[in-house]
Scaffold this motif. Structure first.
Motif, PDB file in Angstrom:
ATOM      1  N   ALA A  23      55.707  27.465  65.362  1.00  0.00           N
ATOM      2  CA  ALA A  23      54.286  27.426  66.256  1.00  0.00           C
ATOM      3  C   ALA A  23      53.475  28.569  65.839  1.00  0.00           C
ATOM      4  N   THR A  24      52.309  28.501  65.642  1.00  0.00           N
ATOM      5  CA  THR A  24      51.061  29.590  65.451  1.00  0.00           C
ATOM      6  C   THR A  24      51.058  30.296  66.791  1.00  0.00           C
ATOM      7  N   VAL A  25      51.290  31.321  66.946  1.00  0.00           N
ATOM      8  CA  VAL A  25      50.874  32.149  67.994  1.00  0.00           C
ATOM      9  C   VAL A  25      50.036  33.650  67.744  1.00  0.00           C
ATOM     10  N   ASN A  26      48.958  33.597  68.535  1.00  0.00           N
ATOM     11  CA  ASN A  26      48.127  34.642  68.058  1.00  0.00           C
ATOM     12  C   ASN A  26      48.682  36.109  68.579  1.00  0.00           C
ATOM     13  N   SER A  27      48.746  37.205  67.958  1.00  0.00           N
ATOM     14  CA  SER A  27      49.259  38.685  68.250  1.00  0.00           C
ATOM     15  C   SER A  27      47.975  39.371  68.796  1.00  0.00           C
ATOM     16  N   PHE A  50      63.310  17.781  55.747  1.00  0.00           N
ATOM     17  CA  PHE A  50      62.313  18.966  55.718  1.00  0.00           C
ATOM     18  C   PHE A  50      62.991  20.244  56.392  1.00  0.00           C
ATOM     19  N   ASP A  51      62.803  21.349  56.082  1.00  0.00           N
ATOM     20  CA  ASP A  51      62.980  22.665  56.763  1.00  0.00           C
ATOM     21  C   ASP A  51      62.386  22.591  58.214  1.00  0.00           C
ATOM     22  N   PHE A  52      61.117  22.448  58.341  1.00  0.00           N
ATOM     23  CA  PHE A  52      60.216  22.662  59.489  1.00  0.00           C
ATOM     24  C   PHE A  52      59.178  21.833  59.747  1.00  0.00           C
ATOM     25  N   PHE A  53      58.532  21.761  60.998  1.00  0.00           N
ATOM     26  CA  PHE A  53      57.396  21.152  61.348  1.00  0.00           C
ATOM     27  C   PHE A  53      56.494  22.220  61.956  1.00  0.00           C
ATOM     28  N   PHE A  54      55.303  22.335  61.414  1.00  0.00           N
ATOM     29  CA  PHE A  54      54.461  23.247  61.682  1.00  0.00           C
ATOM     30  C   PHE A  54      53.090  22.902  62.601  1.00  0.00           C
ATOM     31  N   LEU A  55      52.674  23.668  63.598  1.00  0.00           N
ATOM     32  CA  LEU A  55      51.631  23.563  64.306  1.00  0.00           C
ATOM     33  C   LEU A  55      50.654  24.755  64.370  1.00  0.00           C
ATOM     34  N   ALA A  56      49.565  24.579  64.013  1.00  0.00           N
ATOM     35  CA  ALA A  56      48.591  25.606  63.877  1.00  0.00           C
ATOM     36  C   ALA A  56      47.875  25.622  65.159  1.00  0.00           C
ATOM     37  N   GLU A  57      46.994  26.645  65.600  1.00  0.00           N
ATOM     38  CA  GLU A  57      46.389  27.097  66.870  1.00  0.00           C
ATOM     39  C   GLU A  57      44.970  27.356  66.674  1.00  0.00           C
ATOM     40  N   GLY A  58      44.336  26.788  67.652  1.00  0.00           N
ATOM     41  CA  GLY A  58      42.693  27.035  67.806  1.00  0.00           C
ATOM     42  C   GLY A  58      42.754  27.484  69.283  1.00  0.00           C
ATOM     43  N   VAL A 114      35.766  18.161  66.570  1.00  0.00           N
ATOM     44  CA  VAL A 114      36.292  18.298  67.903  1.00  0.00           C
ATOM     45  C   VAL A 114      37.603  17.262  67.975  1.00  0.00           C
ATOM     46  N   ALA A 115      38.812  17.684  68.123  1.00  0.00           N
ATOM     47  CA  ALA A 115      39.635  16.646  68.712  1.00  0.00           C
ATOM     48  C   ALA A 115      40.659  17.373  69.662  1.00  0.00           C
ATOM     49  N   GLY A 116      40.324  18.599  70.140  1.00  0.00           N
ATOM     50  CA  GLY A 116      41.004  19.289  70.885  1.00  0.00           C
ATOM     51  C   GLY A 116      42.366  19.803  70.485  1.00  0.00           C
ATOM     52  N   ARG A 117      42.952  20.724  70.971  1.00  0.00           N
ATOM     53  CA  ARG A 117      44.264  21.352  70.382  1.00  0.00           C
ATOM     54  C   ARG A 117      45.128  21.571  71.333  1.00  0.00           C
ATOM     55  N   PRO A 118      46.366  20.856  71.442  1.00  0.00           N
ATOM     56  CA  PRO A 118      47.346  21.119  72.302  1.00  0.00           C
ATOM     57  C   PRO A 118      48.061  22.338  72.085  1.00  0.00           C
ATOM     58  N   GLU A 119      48.483  22.986  73.339  1.00  0.00           N
ATOM     59  CA  GLU A 119      49.381  24.464  72.904  1.00  0.00           C
ATOM     60  C   GLU A 119      50.532  24.152  72.333  1.00  0.00           C
ATOM     61  N   SER A 120      50.688  24.713  71.391  1.00  0.00           N
ATOM     62  CA  SER A 120      51.789  24.650  70.215  1.00  0.00           C
ATOM     63  C   SER A 120      53.226  24.457  70.830  1.00  0.00           C
ATOM     64  N   LEU A 121      53.474  25.619  71.507  1.00  0.00           N
ATOM     65  CA  LEU A 121      55.056  25.711  71.946  1.00  0.00           C
ATOM     66  C   LEU A 121      55.213  24.855  73.034  1.00  0.00           C
TER      67      LEU A 121
END
Length: 442
Positions: free
Chosen positions: A94-98, A47-55, A70-77
Motif C-alpha cells: 500500500a502507498t501511504v503518505n508520510s 508474483f512477489d506482490f500486488f501494489f496499490l497507489a494512493e490519491g 476521475v474514477a475514485g480511489r478506494p483507500e489502499s489498506l
C-alpha cells in the motif's frame, strides 16, 4: 555465475491515462471483484506482490475537476486487508503518505495487515509536496518541499521503533505474579524534531518483524532515503541504458549505510503488449498508445506544461506557437508539472521540429513508460536481459486493462521465464520477505 532471479509485481492501474477505458474488456476500478481478479492473477503467476497507489485529492485542470481521469480511489489498506482473505502468498503493498499521517496510526494499520495476511504487508513510503493536496488536511501546505524527506525519514524510523517495541520471542512469566507477557510489550518513547510521542503500541510484532518498505523518489534525497531504508525501489527508469545508470547509482549508495547490494531490489514500472509476431505486437502497441492518449488527453497534458488554455489547438496539428506561461499553472495535483516547465517545453519544441511530431504524437512519445513488446518468447528474453545486465532486479507491471490486463503475461510469458530458470516455479516461503529474499527484520 548463476542467473539472477527475477522479481515480478503487479500494479493496479490508478487514476491516469494508463487504462484504455474504451476497450470492451475494461472493467471497474472500484468493484472489489476487479481487485480480486488482478490479485489472483498475480498470485497464479507467483508474483512477489500486488501494489496499490494512493490519491489524496482529485486532480484539477483550469480550476475544474479533471473529468478525463476521475474514477475514485478506494483507500489502499482497506482493500488489501480484504484481499488478504482471498489470497495466500501474494505480497500486499500500500502507498501511504508520510506528510499527512502520523506514525502511530500508520504503524498500527500496517502491523495489522501483516498479521491478517500472515506476513505479506508492504508500505510504499511517499511524501506530498503541494499545498493543493494539503488543503484536504488541517495542516494543508505547511511543510516546505525541502523538508518532506526529513519528515519521511523520521516517520519511518518512528514506525520501526513502534514495531520493535514488541520484542520477538516467547511469552515470559513474571517471577512474582506468574502472569505471562512479552518483553517490552509495546512501551515506546520517541523524541525527535518531527515527532514527540510516548506510550504503548497496541499491535504485537508482525510475522515479518517489519513490513517490507518500498520507495519511489528519484531526487538525490530520495535515492539516499532508499539506499538507507528501503527494501524495494519502484523506479520510473525503464529505458535500458537509463535504467542501468540508475541501478548503478543507487546500488553504489548502499555501502555507506552498511548494506549489501542485494538488500535493495530495484523494480521499474513497465507495460507489455504481446502479439503472434513482432509486427503484430508493434501494431497492437501503437493502437493502445493512441487510445491511451486521446485528443482531449493530449491537449490537457500540454496545457499542464504551457500553463495556458490550449483548447483552440488541433491535437493532430503542430505544437502551439506561443511561449508557456510559467506562473502558477493551470493543472493541480500532478507532480510532473512542478519541475522546470520552460526547459521541458523547449526540449519538446526541438523534438517536435526534428521529427515532425503533432501535439498528440509528442504526448504519446513523452508519456510512454518502458514497454516490453513482441511475441511471448521475445518479451521473456527482453525481461531476462534487463535483469541479467543489471538494469533492474525485476519489474512492476502496470496493465492497460482492468482487471484482466495481466492474464496474457501470466499465461504466456511467465512459463517461459520459469523454463529459463530465472523465475520461481512456486513460492518457497509464506512471507513477502521470503519472496524478495530479504529475511525477517531483526
Amino acid at each position: 555465475m548463476p542467473a539472477k532471479p527475477i522479481h515480478l509485481a503487479a500494479h493496479f492501474p490508478g487514476v491516469n491515462n494508463t487504462t484504455v477505458w474504451s476497450d470492451p474488456a475494461s472493467g471497474s476500478q472500484i468493484d472489489f471483484a476487479s481487485f480480486v481478479h488482478l490479485a489472483r492473477t498475480a498470485e497464479r503467476g507467483k508474483f512477489d506482490f500486488f501494489f496499490l497507489a494512493e490519491g489524496l485529492r482529485l486532480r484539477e485542470l483550469k480550476g475544474r475537476i479533471h473529468d478525463l481521469d476521475v474514477a475514485g480511489r478506494p483507500e489502499s489498506l482497506t482493500v488489501l486487508a480484504a484481499l488478504s482473505s482471498v489470497t495466500t502468498h501474494l505480497g500486499l503493498a500500500a502507498t501511504v503518505n508520510s506528510t499527512f499521517n502520523e506514525p502511530y496510526e500508520v504503524a498500527g494499520r500496517l502491523a495489522t495487515l501483516d498479521h491478517l495476511s500472515g506476513g505479506r504487508a508492504a508500505w510504499n513510503v511517499v511524501t506530498s509536496w503541494d499545498a493543493f493536496t494539503g488543503e484536504n488536511f488541517r495542516r494543508g501546505g505547511y511543510l516546505a518541499e525541502a523538508d518532506r524527506y526529513n519528515r519521511a525519514t523520521e516517520f519511518l524510523h518512528t514506525a520501526r521503533e513502534l514495531w520493535d517495541s514488541w520484542a520477538p520471542g516467547d511469552l515470559v512469566a513474571d517471577p512474582v505474579t506468574g502472569e505471562f507477557a512479552r518483553p517490552g510489550s509495546g512501551a515506546f518513547a520517541h523524541h525527535g524534531q518531527q515527532f514527540d510521542i510516548t506510550g504503548h503500541f497496541d499491535v504485537p510484532r508482525g510475522p515479518q518483524g517489519h513490513p517490507v518498505i518500498i520507495q519511489a523518489g528519484d531526487s538525490p534525497q530520495g535515492r539516499d532515503f532508499a539506499a538507507a531504508d528501503a527494501d524495494v525501489i519502484f523506479s520510473r527508469h525503464g529505458a535500458l541504458e537509463d535504467a542501468r545508470a540508475f541501478y548503478k547509482d543507487v546500488k553504489s549508495r548502499l555501502a555507506r549505510h552498511g548494506r549489501r547490494p542485494d538488500e535493495l531490489k530495484i523494480m521499474p514500472a513497465v507495460t507489455y503488449v504481446l502479439g503472434d509476431t513482432e509486427e503484430d505486437a508493434a501494431e497492437r502497441a501503437a493502437d493502445i498508445r493512441r487510445r491511451q492518449v486521446g485528443p482531449q488527453t493530449a491537449i490537457a497534458y500540454l496545457e499542464g506544461y504551457w500553463g495556458r488554455d490550449l483548447s483552440a489547438y488541433d491535437p493532430d496539428g503542430p505544437l502551439p506557437d506561443i511561449e508557456p506561461d510559467l506562473g502558477e499553472g493551470v493543472s493541480q495535483g500532478r507532480a510532473q508539472f512542478r519541475g522546470d516547465r520552460a526547459e521541458t517545453v523547449h526540449t519538446w519544441q526541438a523534438l517536435a521540429a526534428e521529427r515532425g511530431l503533432t501535439i498528440r504524437e509528442l504526448v504519446i512519445e513523452a508519456t510512454g513508460r518502458q514497454a516490453f513488446i513482441g511475441t511471448p518468447q521475445s518479451v521473456a528474453d527482453q525481461i531476462d536481459t534487463f535483469v541479467q545486465t543489471d538494469a533492474a532486479d525485476g519489474f512492476v507491471f502496470v496493465p492497460h486493462l482492468t482487471p484482466g490486463g495481466l492474464d496474457d503475461l501470466v499465461e504466456h510469458v511467465v512459463p517461459l521465464l520459469q523454463e529459463k530458470g530465472v523465475f520461481r516455479a512456486d513460492y518457497t516461503g509464506p512471507t513477502l520477505r521470503d519472496h524478495l529474499g530479504l529475511g525477517k527484520a531483526s
